[in-house]
Scaffold this motif. Structure first.
Motif, PDB file in Angstrom:
ATOM      1  N   ASN A 160       0.872  -1.160   0.000  1.00 56.14           N
ATOM      2  CA  ASN A 160       0.000   0.000   0.000  1.00 56.14           C
ATOM      3  C   ASN A 160       0.922   1.227   0.000  1.00 56.14           C
ATOM      4  OD1 ASN A 160      -1.365   2.290   1.164  1.00 56.14           O
ATOM      5  ND2 ASN A 160      -3.051   0.878   1.534  1.00 56.14           N
ATOM      6  N   THR A 161       0.708   2.148  -0.947  1.00 55.18           N
ATOM      7  CA  THR A 161       1.638   3.257  -1.113  1.00 55.18           C
ATOM      8  C   THR A 161       1.777   4.097   0.152  1.00 55.18           C
ATOM      9  OG1 THR A 161       0.962   3.347  -3.384  1.00 55.18           O
ATOM     10  CG2 THR A 161       2.210   5.203  -2.576  1.00 55.18           C
ATOM     11  N   MET A 162       0.620   4.407   0.773  1.00 57.48           N
ATOM     12  CA  MET A 162       0.697   5.281   1.934  1.00 57.48           C
ATOM     13  C   MET A 162       1.420   4.608   3.092  1.00 57.48           C
ATOM     14  SD  MET A 162      -0.343   8.110   0.961  1.00 57.48           S
ATOM     15  CE  MET A 162      -0.272   9.009   2.497  1.00 57.48           C
ATOM     16  N   GLU A 163       1.210   3.303   3.208  1.00 55.56           N
ATOM     17  CA  GLU A 163       1.918   2.594   4.281  1.00 55.56           C
ATOM     18  C   GLU A 163       3.420   2.596   4.018  1.00 55.56           C
ATOM     19  OE1 GLU A 163       0.324  -1.325   4.744  1.00 55.56           O
ATOM     20  OE2 GLU A 163      -1.651  -0.529   5.281  1.00 55.56           O
ATOM     21  N   TYR A 164       3.762   2.368   2.754  1.00 53.75           N
ATOM     22  CA  TYR A 164       5.177   2.377   2.374  1.00 53.75           C
ATOM     23  C   TYR A 164       5.786   3.733   2.704  1.00 53.75           C
ATOM     24  CZ  TYR A 164       9.292   1.811  -0.649  1.00 53.75           C
ATOM     25  OH  TYR A 164      10.569   1.726  -1.146  1.00 53.75           O
ATOM     26  N   LEU A 165       5.060   4.786   2.298  1.00 54.06           N
ATOM     27  CA  LEU A 165       5.569   6.145   2.528  1.00 54.06           C
ATOM     28  C   LEU A 165       5.724   6.426   4.003  1.00 54.06           C
ATOM     29  CD1 LEU A 165       3.867   8.762   0.204  1.00 54.06           C
ATOM     30  CD2 LEU A 165       6.281   8.284   0.496  1.00 54.06           C
ATOM     31  N   PRO A 205      -0.309  13.597   6.622  1.00 58.31           N
ATOM     32  CA  PRO A 205      -1.743  13.761   6.935  1.00 58.31           C
ATOM     33  C   PRO A 205      -2.470  14.585   5.874  1.00 58.31           C
ATOM     34  CG  PRO A 205      -0.359  14.978   8.483  1.00 58.31           C
ATOM     35  CD  PRO A 205       0.540  14.098   7.711  1.00 58.31           C
ATOM     36  N   ARG A 206      -1.785  15.532   5.260  1.00 55.59           N
ATOM     37  CA  ARG A 206      -2.422  16.330   4.206  1.00 55.59           C
ATOM     38  C   ARG A 206      -2.773  15.442   3.015  1.00 55.59           C
ATOM     39  NH1 ARG A 206       0.644  20.180   6.840  1.00 55.59           N
ATOM     40  NH2 ARG A 206      -0.143  22.320   6.781  1.00 55.59           N
ATOM     41  N   LEU A 207      -1.912  14.475   2.730  1.00 55.02           N
ATOM     42  CA  LEU A 207      -2.190  13.561   1.617  1.00 55.02           C
ATOM     43  C   LEU A 207      -3.416  12.713   1.924  1.00 55.02           C
ATOM     44  CD1 LEU A 207       1.312  12.235   0.536  1.00 55.02           C
ATOM     45  CD2 LEU A 207      -0.141  13.853  -0.657  1.00 55.02           C
ATOM     46  N   GLU A 208      -3.511  12.251   3.158  1.00 56.10           N
ATOM     47  CA  GLU A 208      -4.680  11.447   3.548  1.00 56.10           C
ATOM     48  C   GLU A 208      -5.960  12.271   3.409  1.00 56.10           C
ATOM     49  OE1 GLU A 208      -4.701   8.369   4.191  1.00 56.10           O
ATOM     50  OE2 GLU A 208      -2.747   7.758   4.986  1.00 56.10           O
ATOM     51  N   LYS A 209      -5.856  13.535   3.825  1.00 53.94           N
ATOM     52  CA  LYS A 209      -7.043  14.399   3.852  1.00 53.94           C
ATOM     53  C   LYS A 209      -7.541  14.722   2.435  1.00 53.94           C
ATOM     54  CE  LYS A 209      -6.354  17.342   7.279  1.00 53.94           C
ATOM     55  NZ  LYS A 209      -5.785  18.640   7.694  1.00 53.94           N
ATOM     56  N   THR A 210      -6.608  14.911   1.524  1.00 52.96           N
ATOM     57  CA  THR A 210      -6.994  15.381   0.185  1.00 52.96           C
ATOM     58  C   THR A 210      -7.184  14.239  -0.799  1.00 52.96           C
ATOM     59  OG1 THR A 210      -4.669  15.614  -0.340  1.00 52.96           O
ATOM     60  CG2 THR A 210      -5.792  17.579   0.417  1.00 52.96           C
ATOM     61  N   LYS A 211      -7.265  13.049  -0.327  1.00 49.10           N
ATOM     62  CA  LYS A 211      -7.399  11.881  -1.208  1.00 49.10           C
ATOM     63  C   LYS A 211      -8.569  12.092  -2.178  1.00 49.10           C
ATOM     64  CE  LYS A 211      -5.567   7.608  -0.337  1.00 49.10           C
ATOM     65  NZ  LYS A 211      -5.140   6.687   0.672  1.00 49.10           N
ATOM     66  N   GLY A 212      -8.340  11.859  -3.446  1.00 49.93           N
ATOM     67  CA  GLY A 212      -9.431  11.959  -4.414  1.00 49.93           C
ATOM     68  C   GLY A 212      -9.490  13.285  -5.141  1.00 49.93           C
ATOM     69  N   GLU A 213      -8.810  14.299  -4.634  1.00 51.69           N
ATOM     70  CA  GLU A 213      -8.784  15.578  -5.362  1.00 51.69           C
ATOM     71  C   GLU A 213      -8.071  15.407  -6.697  1.00 51.69           C
ATOM     72  OE1 GLU A 213      -7.087  19.223  -3.767  1.00 51.69           O
ATOM     73  OE2 GLU A 213      -8.259  18.909  -1.945  1.00 51.69           O
TER      74      GLU A 213
END
Lengths: 313, 621
Positions: B414-419, B525-533
């Protein structure tokens, strides 16, 4: 360290007793010779551009070039067997590169790593860029990519090992460095108003004569092969149409118009005289766009002839 | 010690500075009234005076960029464009000096800002502008004896086809041919019509050595005050040298083992980015920027995107990048900074003689980040990821065929987990590891402390940028001094060290990596929040860019990377840049190399060069 297993060397039908398997091999001299050369191919520590970074990554821990006996990068050309041309070859840099190549002892190999070293790559049209190191040196392996991944470079090096495997001591074409006398060095280019390949001196002189007479120089008739490379789906433009179109566009730029007119005049003249000596000589002067492999074969043939001539004396 | 000593007037904006200039030099300073242009045009006879006033009274002590533009066909003039900044921060003061094309001559600003040295030589080399008062005006990227000035608009390469790309010969319906097939020599060469082979001399080498005053002068050999005068020795390092970080070359004059002078010679990787960039369409230049500083391609993309986006913003149809796109940009750029500093530290240690062991550790860590780049952008090094107004595409949901962080086995993540594992654990751990093993090392300290000292006022004067400038005690970081993207809302400190030697330049890279990790932790956290934009940029293949000029600059790992682009020549908005100039930090940082090396030993040169951290793709362009 892995145990040395000699089974891969074994190449005759003579059987090796079971208890000596892997310890004794009966093989040909060529195979032994090639095996030792291919397993200790020392590249020159010589980075040109972006590809050099991938070359270093290949030598580093993840890709580990030393699995192939190639990790001993030598900074001195005198100690290296392989020149990995890793990056864009510029006109300013090709002079030292040719000099370095001449300093490498035979047998020596050249690997063109990446698009730039193979043919100029994205920078081909640049005024200071050589369109591929094969314009000056015989290339053994081309590795495509921009830059090639470490895997691609490893594949290219394995391809080089295969090439060495195919060489035979019995064939002088394969091992010209065992011939008589020193090998001819590659002529080192000169930096004049533009880069000058000493092998083209006569051609340059003839073109200068044309220029002095006010005739078009430096340009060349487009070969038939180029005209054939048209895509069939859409009706191709013919030459006069292109000329007319570009002529109207460029009417306001006198310099470009003059240039185009010159080129068209040269083309028309050559077409009219096709088969006649004047035009033919200009075209014939140009070296055939040879691939690296061909060039190497050609050089070797010339060298062999020289050797034979010497022997006859 | 640093910026506070420079007399600053209250004029903080470039507008007030311009009005003061106009007051002080009536008639000599005029507004640049062309559409889309900013700054002032200075009369060339007053140029040095105006520049001195700017530096001393207005406080513009830092010359960021000086470059030439050829307006052949538009105005029949050439001009030098200067961007000056204050090291205290704030926008640029742009000023220009115009000259005739036929007899191009301008006064040199080398006495005002010594950092103009190489940039003026480059303008002389490529545009043929003579700089009166420049002490060493010779070709820098090409060789002495080269035919003509290639960046002039009317100079054509041997493979010249058309003014604009894509060339007709490459179209599917076109008449497919290769450039070399039209050239008699089958090579990328053309010679002038009056070329005489008999008179051919290779002047390229001789000119390098001519000013060194070599050879034994018998009269000088006499003893003077009891000291025997010794002869000088010239050592040529490069372009093929394992420690020059590519094809860089130095000509070092030695007295015994001590360096008397050092002259950098470059251009061995001059691959004509700027000339090619003028034929390319705007989009087309993006992959070329990757190949400038090939260790930090994402940062290069960002700078170019910013420069062109400034031009787009002056037009009417323009959507700025979405918030998510900005977040991903910062993510990529900061990861790139870490990648670059791993490399820089590894190879600095290489240059100090720790042959390849530290570098192997650093490269192994770098690979983990490259895996992420490869999964996202499709390439390990040449990412070509940013677009005008956005990105090539969003982060992938999962990363396939990527080596595991733990045992290098191919897995699926999972990309976010990797990051988050990368940013929260792996990178901080490896930075600490480098710190623990290297920082306190006696050998490193004895080789680096006090070596290659660059005082802060000299660093500013030589237009040094990035870690080189900040290690000398000047807290100048474009991310804070002239903020862009979402940096204003992110919390981080500008790393600064005060000793200005190799050791501090090593330490500041560690500091910067830690600050980057701090930024990255805020980005997650900003990446998590803006998912789908949406993140995509403009969709045209050949966008038309509004007329005007712009200078986009970013804080790249090696220093301030600037792009000066001019959009001119077509009322509708041209499809390719009229001028595309790269202010390369590696190139300009090298101005300080010579003065830093004087008085040290030959072995130190390699370490000092390693501590500047140059990359030749950017130095030579």
């Amino acid at each position: 360290m892995a145990q040395l297993d000699l089974r891969e060397l074994h190449s005759t039908e003579f059987p090796v007793p079971d208890e000596m398997q892997g310890n004794v091999a009966i093989t040909s001299l060529s195979k032994l010779y090639n095996w030792s050369r291919r397993s200790s191919m020392w590249p020159m520590l010589f980075g040109l551009a972006c590809c050099a970074i991938e070359m270093i990554a290949t030598a580093a821990s993840r890709y580990d070039l030393s699995r192939f006996g190639m990790e001993v990068m030598r900074a001195s050309p005198r100690q290296s067997d392989l020149m990995i041309v890793s990056g864009t070859v510029t006109k300013k840099m090709v002079v030292p590169i040719v000099r370095l190549y001449n300093q490498m002892p035979e047998p020596k190999y050249v690997l063109a790593m990446g698009a730039c070293a193979s043919g100029g790559g994205p920078f081909k049209e640049g005024y200071n860029v050589v369109s591929g190191i094969d314009q000056y040196l015989p290339v053994d392996v081309y590795v495509p990519g921009c830059p090639p991944t470490p895997q691609a470079l490893l594949y290219g090096l394995i391809a080089l090992q295969k090439k060495i495997d195919g060489q035979s001591l019995a064939n002088m074409d394969d091992v010209p460095w065992y011939g008589v006398g020193p090998a001819e060095p590659t002529p080192v280019p000169i930096l004049g108003p533009d880069i000058i390949d000493p092998r083209q001196m006569d051609l340059i002189r003839r073109q200068a004569e044309l220029a002095a007479q006010g005739k078009p120089y430096g340009l060349r008739e487009i070969p038939e092969s180029a005209l054939k490379r048209q895509t069939a789906q859409i009706a191709p433009k013919t030459k006069p149409q292109i000329a007319a179109a570009s002529g109207t566009v460029e009417a306001d730029d006198p310099e470009k118009a003059a240039r185009l007119a010159k080129r068209e005049a040269a083309l028309a003249r050559k077409k009219a005289e096709s088969g006649e000596t004047a035009a033919a000589s200009v075209v014939a002067d140009a070296p055939a766009p040879a691939t690296g492999g061909d060039k190497k074969a050609f050089d070797k043939a010339a060298m062999l002839e020289k050797i034979r001539a010497k022997k006859a004396k | 010690m640093t910026v506070t000593e420079i007399p600053l007037v209250e004029a903080t904006t470039s507008e007030t500075a311009i009005s003061r200039l106009k007051e002080r030099f009536p008639g000599a300073v005029q507004d640049d009234s062309r559409h889309g242009y900013s700054g002032v045009v200075v009369d060339k006879s007053k140029l040095v005076e105006v520049a001195t006033y700017m530096r001393d009274t207005l406080g513009y002590d830092y010359l960021s960029s000086a470059t030439a533009v050829d307006y052949h066909g538009i105005a029949d003039s050439m001009e030098m464009v200067y961007h000056a900044y204050r090291t205290a921060g704030g926008p640029a003061l742009v000023f220009k000096a115009q000259t005739d094309r036929a007899k191009a001559e301008l006064p040199s600003l080398i006495d005002v800002w010594p950092g103009a040295d190489f940039q003026e030589r480059e303008a002389y080399d490529l545009y043929g502008i003579q700089f009166a008062g420049h002490p060493n005006l010779k070709r820098i990227l090409l060789w002495e004896g080269f035919n003509g000035y290639p960046m002039r608009k009317d100079w054509r390469e041997a493979y010249y086809e058309e003014e604009h790309k894509p060339f007709e010969s490459r179209w599917p319906a076109g008449w497919v041919r290769r450039a070399e097939e039209l050239n008699v020599y089958g090579k990328n060469v053309h010679y002038p019509a009056d070329f005489d082979l008999a008179k051919l001399t290779d002047k390229s080498e001789e000119s390098l050595y001519s000013d060194l005053g070599l050879g034994v002068n018998v009269q000088d050999l006499s003893t003077e005050n009891g000291h025997l005068k010794t002869d000088k020795l010239v050592v040529n390092m490069g372009p093929h040298h394992p420690s020059t970080h590519g094809v860089f070359r130095m000509i070092v004059t030695l007295d015994g083992e001590t360096i008397e002078s050092l002259e950098p010679v470059m251009g061995y990787l001059h691959r004509n980015h700027e000339k090619i960039g003028e034929r390319n369409s705007w989009n087309h230049n993006m992959p070329f920027t990757d190949r400038l500083d090939y260790l930090s391609s994402m940062g290069n993309n960002h700078g170019y995107a910013l420069a062109v986006e400034q031009l787009f913003a002056t037009g009417n149809k323009w959507n700025p990048p979405s918030y998510r796109a900005e977040c991903i940009r910062v993510l990529m750029v900061e990861l790139t900074r870490i990648v670059n500093h791993y490399w820089a530290i590894g190879f600095l240690l290489n240059d100090l003689g720790a042959f390849f062991t530290p570098a192997l550790y650093a490269i192994a860590e770098r690979e983990k980040i490259l895996d992420f780049f490869e999964a996202t952008a499709g390439a390990r090094m040449m990412c070509n990821y940013m677009r005008f107004g956005g990105l090539y595409k969003d982060l992938p949901e999962r990363m396939h065929s990527v080596a595991n962080l733990i045992n290098d086995k191919v897995r699926d993540f999972n990309t976010m987990e990797y990051l988050s594992e990368l940013i929260n654990e792996r990178i901080p751990r490896s930075i600490d590891e480098l710190d623990e093993f290297l920082t306190a090392s006696e050998i490193i300290k004895s080789r680096t402390v006090g070596v290659g000292y660059l005082p802060p006022e000299m660093a500013i004067a030589y237009s040094a940028a990035g870690p080189l400038l900040r290690a000398s005690g000047v807290p100048y970081d474009v991310r804070r001094a002239d903020p862009y993207s979402i940096y204003p809302e992110l919390e981080f400190d500008v790393a600064v060290r005060y000793n200005g030697d190799i050791y501090d330049r090593y330490l500041i890279r560690l500091d910067e990596m830690r600050e980057s990790v701090r930024i990255l932790k805020q980005i997650l956290p900003r990446l998590e929040k803006t998912k789908g934009e949406p993140v995509a940029g403009i969709s045209q293949y050949m966008p038309r860019v509004p007329m005007g000029e712009s200078y986009g600059r970013v804080e790249n790992p090696k220093g301030e990377l600037g792009y000066y682009v001019v959009s001119a020549g077509d009322e509708k908005g041209p499809q390719n840049p009229w001028r595309y100039h790269v202010r390369a930090p590696s190139f300009i940082n090298l101005t300080a190399l010579g003065p830093m090396c004087v008085g040290h030993k030959v072995a130190d040169v390699v370490a000092i060069l390693g501590s500047i951290d140059i990359v030749l793709g950017e130095t030579d362009r």
